[in-house]
Design a protein around this motif. Structure first.
Motif, short mmCIF file in Angstrom:
data_model
loop_
_atom_site.label_atom_id
_atom_site.label_comp_id
_atom_site.label_asym_id
_atom_site.label_seq_id
_atom_site.Cartn_x
_atom_site.Cartn_y
_atom_site.Cartn_z
N UNK A 239 -2.21 -8.35 28.21
CA UNK A 239 -2.78 -7.80 26.98
C UNK A 239 -4.30 -7.79 27.00
N UNK A 240 -4.91 -8.84 27.55
CA UNK A 240 -6.36 -9.00 27.52
C UNK A 240 -6.87 -9.31 28.91
N UNK A 241 -8.14 -8.99 29.13
CA UNK A 241 -8.86 -9.42 30.32
C UNK A 241 -10.16 -10.05 29.86
N UNK A 242 -10.44 -11.25 30.37
CA UNK A 242 -11.59 -12.02 29.89
C UNK A 242 -12.47 -12.35 31.08
N UNK A 243 -13.71 -11.93 31.02
CA UNK A 243 -14.68 -12.18 32.09
C UNK A 243 -15.64 -13.27 31.62
N UNK A 244 -15.55 -14.43 32.28
CA UNK A 244 -16.44 -15.54 31.95
C UNK A 244 -17.50 -15.76 33.02
N UNK A 245 -17.59 -14.84 33.97
CA UNK A 245 -18.55 -14.98 35.06
C UNK A 245 -17.98 -15.62 36.29
N UNK A 246 -16.72 -16.03 36.25
CA UNK A 246 -16.09 -16.66 37.40
C UNK A 246 -15.09 -17.70 36.96
N UNK A 247 -14.28 -18.21 37.89
CA UNK A 247 -13.30 -19.25 37.52
C UNK A 247 -14.02 -20.52 37.10
N UNK A 248 -13.40 -21.25 36.21
CA UNK A 248 -14.03 -22.45 35.68
C UNK A 248 -12.98 -23.53 35.50
N UNK A 249 -13.41 -24.77 35.61
CA UNK A 249 -12.54 -25.91 35.36
C UNK A 249 -12.69 -26.34 33.90
N UNK A 250 -11.75 -27.09 33.42
CA UNK A 250 -11.81 -27.55 32.04
C UNK A 250 -10.68 -26.99 31.22
N UNK A 251 -10.67 -27.30 29.93
CA UNK A 251 -9.58 -26.84 29.07
C UNK A 251 -9.59 -25.32 28.93
N UNK A 252 -8.44 -24.74 28.61
CA UNK A 252 -8.38 -23.29 28.44
C UNK A 252 -9.25 -22.82 27.26
N UNK A 253 -9.67 -21.57 27.35
CA UNK A 253 -10.39 -20.95 26.24
C UNK A 253 -9.37 -20.45 25.22
N UNK A 254 -9.62 -20.73 23.97
CA UNK A 254 -8.74 -20.26 22.90
C UNK A 254 -9.41 -19.10 22.18
N UNK A 255 -8.70 -17.98 22.10
CA UNK A 255 -9.20 -16.80 21.41
C UNK A 255 -8.47 -16.65 20.09
N UNK A 256 -9.20 -16.71 19.01
CA UNK A 256 -8.61 -16.60 17.67
C UNK A 256 -8.29 -15.15 17.33
N UNK A 257 -7.15 -14.93 16.69
CA UNK A 257 -6.87 -13.64 16.06
C UNK A 257 -6.76 -13.79 14.54
N UNK A 258 -6.03 -14.77 14.09
CA UNK A 258 -5.84 -14.94 12.64
C UNK A 258 -5.67 -16.43 12.33
N UNK A 259 -5.97 -16.78 11.08
CA UNK A 259 -5.83 -18.16 10.59
C UNK A 259 -5.11 -18.12 9.25
N UNK A 260 -4.28 -19.14 8.99
CA UNK A 260 -3.47 -19.18 7.78
C UNK A 260 -3.63 -20.55 7.11
N UNK A 261 -3.47 -20.56 5.79
CA UNK A 261 -3.73 -21.81 5.06
C UNK A 261 -2.60 -22.25 4.15
N UNK A 262 -1.51 -21.52 4.03
CA UNK A 262 -0.39 -21.89 3.16
C UNK A 262 0.90 -21.82 3.97
N UNK A 263 1.71 -22.89 3.86
CA UNK A 263 2.95 -22.94 4.65
C UNK A 263 4.16 -23.07 3.74
N UNK A 264 5.14 -22.24 4.02
CA UNK A 264 6.49 -22.39 3.48
C UNK A 264 7.42 -22.43 4.68
N UNK A 265 8.61 -22.96 4.57
CA UNK A 265 9.45 -23.16 5.75
C UNK A 265 9.50 -21.93 6.67
#
Length: 662
Positions: A239-265
């Motif tokens: 779906x996506x291609x992400x160029x960070x300048x090269x491979x990197x070590x460390x935790x994965x990058x998280x890309x946000x799309x949406x955020x929610x604040x109310x939960x029902x089951x």
């Protein structure tokens, strides 16, 4: 050209201003208006003009093919309308510098080209292209209109310029200007009302018949797979291609799309999350989401848009988006960013800054726990001692709790009767996918008094050596918690890190072939939807230069040149039309010399009736009605008049002229 001087040139410049093609418009305007100043004309035959018309068709077809291949059919139609004056220019220039000043109507219709030209055939109709080309320029400018008052003002000015010479002399100039201003005001108010009505109707129909804008992700509602039985499997499609300048070590990058604040089951929702516009920079490629004084760089992301609109994946900390060409961008207070009227493939850079978050400050909704799950969540929070800990200690305790006591699984068994899906996850199975971990984490943090939200997007972690970028597949879609800590929203992911390996183990054995095909499609899409102002594509328009050069060469070296006085000299000889030799024109000229001339807006019959109603003593008007009737038939009736009537017209006119000369 029978238009007022400089009017067509002004229309062309207006078109160039609105469409961003001002250099080409300046050249076209200079060439067309220059025909009024030069004395020579090309001796173009009907066949020559036909060839020019064929060139215009060829240019138009070439434009259509090029635009369809690079911008898609829907966008190509709009841009083709914007470029139409370029395709029609050679034919208009041929008329401006031709001997007749008009174009045979048969030129426009292939089926009629072989007709006419034989002895006894009627003279074909012709068309003066000045006003049609003016209207075409206005229409093409409207296709690029950015909805500013200047467009309406420009159209109004051109209309007033064109109508002024043909205004009725029954009204004074100030009265005419006042009526035009009234019509302009009513028209402007009417178009505003129609635009608002269109928006209302489109919005209503969208809510009735479609999901929210056709996006795969709904920024107002997220239905999770919590509680579903069986194996959860997502696609390997990139779906996506992400160029960070090269491979990197460390935790994965998280890309946000949406955020929610109310939960029902099993369902997360977004409340108080209305979208508001983001103002663009002048190039409509740079969008500042939050003010920031220092940037730390950021990844370059390529993503596909469905029908040119969708949510924009961004890493936390993004304050500016660069290189994203779109008509509109909007964002809400929960960090979702969407675009409308973008390209099918968008490539943009997300600039990051410390302490920046697109999510608004927390409120009471970020501390609510739904009633069905509140008892179990409160009990676990108490067992872990969360209420008495500092925020940093709470985060460490919750992270250790899920990492040590839970495992990742995409296969879920039937739960026990009476227990909620979340209770089954927390107390019995202790296994689930990211939606379980993210939901449980958010609710436990809230139970400890720490504001938290549920975030969805993608995890960037798979490096592609072939492409030299990170690739994000559909199975990399991810959910995690956003926690309010140290005065900002922070990503907090408690899903065990092995989840990506578990998902990857189930990948298809044909994934390499699919990836190769996907890369080929991406390269084609990048060419098709790429930046049209850079690279070799921007030089495609220069392919028209040889065509114009060949056309000019044929006209200059193959056709003889004639001279004509642009201030009213005799034009080159041409075939006379029926009725042009009528002696009535001499009668009309004589009456004008006597101060009894016909007004420009006055029909011949009304003019004669006016003269007969108040005949001057020195001029006979008795035969004028008969002369006018014979002249009208001779000039305009397809049947013409008989030789006897033609002789009578001539003798009556000569007799009247001889009488008035005494």
């Amino acid at each position: 050209m029978n238009t007022p001087p400089l009017l067509v040139g002004a229309a062309v410049l207006f078109w160039g201003w609105q469409t961003g093609l001002l250099p080409a418009a300046i050249a076209i305007a200079a060439i067309l208006e220059g025909s009024r100043l030069v004395g020579w004309r090309w001796d173009l035959s009907r066949r020559d003009v036909t060839r020019v018309a064929d060139l215009c068709r060829l240019i138009l077809v070439g434009m259509a093919v090029y635009l369809a291949a690079t911008r898609g059919v829907a966008r190509a139609v709009l841009v083709l309308v914007e470029w139409f004056p370029l395709a029609a220019f050679p034919l208009v220039a041929a008329q401006a510098y031709g001997p007749a000043g008009t174009v045979d109507l048969r030129t426009f219709f292939l089926i009629l080209r072989r007709s006419g030209g034989r002895e006894g055939d009627p003279e074909p109709e012709s068309l003066q292209l000045g006003y049609p080309y003016l209207a075409l320029c206005v229409l093409s400018a409207s296709a690029a209109n950015v909805r500013t008052p200047w467009f309406y003002a420009g159209v109004l000015g051109l209309a007033a310029w064109a109508l002024w010479p043909a205004r009725s002399r029954a009204f004074s100039g100030p009265a005419w200007v006042g009526l035009l201003a009234l019509a302009a005001g009513l028209g402007y108010g009417g178009q505003i009302a129609l635009h608002e009505l269109q928006g209302l109707v489109e919005g209503t129909l969208t809510e009735w018949f479609f999901d929210y804008g056709g996006w795969n992700v709904d920024p107002f509602r997220s239905s999770t797979a919590i509680g579903h039985i069986g194996r959860l499997k997502l696609s390997d499609r990139i779906l996506l291609r992400v160029d960070t300048g090269g491979p990197r070590d460390g935790p994965p990058i998280l890309l946000h799309e949406a955020t929610y604040n109310v939960y029902t089951p099993a369902v997360w929702g977004a409340v108080d999350a209305e979208f508001r516009p983001v103002p663009p920079a002048g190039d409509r490629r740079t969008w500042t989401l939050e003010p920031a004084t220092a940037a730390t760089g950021g990844p370059t992301i390529s993503a596909y848009l469905k029908r040119g609109r969708g949510l924009v994946p961004l890493p936390n900390g993004t304050f500016r988006v660069e290189g994203l060409l779109a008509l509109e961008m909007e964002r809400n207070r929960l960090g979702a960013v969407k675009v409308e009227e973008g390209l099918g493939l968008i490539t943009y850079r997300a600039l990051l800054a410390p302490g920046i978050s697109l999510n608004g400050r927390p409120n009471e909704l970020d501390l609510k726990v739904p009633r069905p799950d509140a008892p179990i969540v409160a009990r676990l929070a108490a067992e872990l001692g969360l209420p008495g800990q500092s925020p940093r200690e709470v985060l460490a305790t919750v992270a250790a709790y899920f990492q040590q006591r839970f495992r990742y699984s995409t296969f879920l068994q039937t739960r026990q009767g009476g227990a909620t899906a979340l209770e089954e996850f927390l107390l019995r199975t202790r296994a689930g996918h990211c939606e379980y971990f993210a939901t449980a984490t958010v609710l436990m943090l809230r139970a400890a008094g720490i504001p938290a939200r549920y975030a969805t997007g993608y995890s960037v972690q798979e490096w592609s050596g072939r492409e030299g970028v990170y690739v994000v597949r559909a199975r990399h879609a991810h959910s995690w918690a956003l926690v309010w800590a140290d005065g900002a929203w922070r990503d907090f992911d408690t899903t065990p890190a092995v989840w990506a390996a578990v998902e990857g183990a189930a990948a298809s054995r044909w994934q390499s072939l699919y990836d190769l095909a996907s890369w080929g499609m991406f390269l084609f899409a990048r060419w098709r939807w790429g930046d049209q102002d850079s690279g070799p594509i921007r030089y495609a328009g220069w392919l028209l230069v040889p065509l114009f050069g060949i056309l000019a060469w044929r006209f200059y070296f193959k056709k003889r040149l004639t001279r004509a006085d642009p201030r009213g000299g005799d034009p080159p000889a041409r075939r006379a039309r029926p009725g042009e030799d009528s002696e009535f024109y001499l009668v009309e000229q004589r009456l004008g010399e006597l101060g009894l001339g016909r007004q420009p807006w006055e029909p011949v019959a009304h003019w004669v009736q006016r003269l007969e109603a108040a005949p001057p003593p020195s001029v006979s008007t008795g035969v004028l009605a008969s002369l006018a009737a014979l002249h009208s038939r001779y000039r305009f009736d397809p049947e013409g008049i008989t030789p006897e009537e033609r002789q009578r017209l001539a003798s009556m006119a000569r007799a009247w002229l001889a009488e008035t000369a005494r």
